[in-house]
Scaffold this motif. Sequence first.
Motif: not given
Length: 376
Positions: A26-28, A64-66, A250-256, A288-289
Amino acid sequence: MAEDPPDEGMLGWDESVFRNERVFEIDYVPETFKHRETQTQSLQYVLRPAVRGSRPLNAVVRGPPGTGKTTAVQKLFSELQAETNDVRTVRVNCQMNATRYSVFSRLFEGMFDYEPPASGISFKKLFSQVTERLVDEDEVLVVALDDVNYLFYESEASDTLYSLLRAHEEHSGARIGVIVVSSDPNLNVMDELDSRVQSVFRPEDIYFPPYDEGEIVEILRERVKRGFQDDVIPAPILDLVADFTAETGDLRVGIDLLRRAGLHAEMRASRTVEREDVKAAYEKSKYVHLRRSLEGLSESELALVEVIAECEGERAGDVYETFHERTGLGYTRYSEIVNKLDDLGIVETEYAEVEGRGRSRELTLEYDREAVLDRL
């Protein structure tokens, strides 16, 4: 008897589908940062005075998040540090530092490269040491209050910003610029601040909209290229991941999801990720959220989430009785926590008429009950 040769599609014990798994954390901070050119230019405009030795402009970064807010700030902070030695940048995670004192403790750590004493130092002294160091070193300080919504949930935002924005009055020559980053779509930062802060803050407004599906595919494709071995993620699989990501916004969902799908494929000893891997991984990645929100809660706040999950469908008064039995906390604190959980999108609150008792607040989880309990 000779052993059969391994299946060409199967991984050996010392093999991995990943080229660099760090890419999916997530922090990359990615080397290439696309589809946020307008927002990046606005942040550069805000920060440019700092390079010339002046106080930078203030900004509210929202969306929004991500949607790339934190990444944009981190990349520009890195560029700013590479450009000049006269600008100090500090990003404070307000989810973990939700009081004025803890924010200034992180600023102290950023200025002196060590943490202040855990006790025995007043806020006034902490504040003066930070500002004195700025003046002595003739540096400009840019502060990013990331997830600033958590300061609002704890009613600490106005005092924190007031101290930062009035620092030059307490210590002549102190130059501080503030970037606040909010992921709460229901929070209007300016409206919620005290009038004394509104009059001096006057921020630039920088909005990060959700990525569209084409942008999501392009960004995830870049992560796949850097993070996976060749041909691990076929094009149809990447499209499936993008579809799931677009559903959440949320893009973070896709990365995870990419990372978990890769791990699922490895568990099967497969060299390629298949639909079954993505679908299995999504059952966890879609939360993720929720996971990040729970990580920032105190013990008493987590206790209330657990009580609400266990007492689903019961009235707020009954929930309070159970919460009070477990924690010993009173109704005022209970009500404050309920409001915070509502703001975070973990709990939904609605008022309903109860026969013989007037209006009563009903509490329901915004997530699947079992998913919440599992993450607690």
